[in-house]
Design a protein around this motif. Sequence first.
Motif: not given
Length: 126
Positions: A29-37
């Motif tokens: 129910y939350s919105t998330y930014a996503m990334a790769w490291a």
Amino acid sequence: QVQLVESGGGLVQAGGSLRLSCAASGRAYSTYAMAWARQAPGKEREFVASINWIGTSSYYSNSVKGRFTISRDNAGNMTYLQMNSLKPEDTAVYYCAAHPAPPTILIVTTRSFEYWGQGTQVTVSS
């Protein structure tokens, strides 16, 4: 709480391609930014790419710009990293990360990301 599981790593020759996947579960129910490291042996973890929740904006490190593409499928709770023209210096453990953020916000550093996966090994032979 968000759980992230990476897959798709492996051994590839220089010039080859791999597609990494990141499966997310948990607080839908939350919105998330996503990334790769990524983290190479003996080096600090470094930012690779990020994407906002709605997928309209992305950002890349200079070392991968033009070769890697980050994308996401929110319906399937998946994030991807398409890696082309791989180089031996791309060898590292690649991590998926998530951080709560408004839908349009792009985060260009992973230093503050809250959730991390266990990583998947990518090895590029020369």
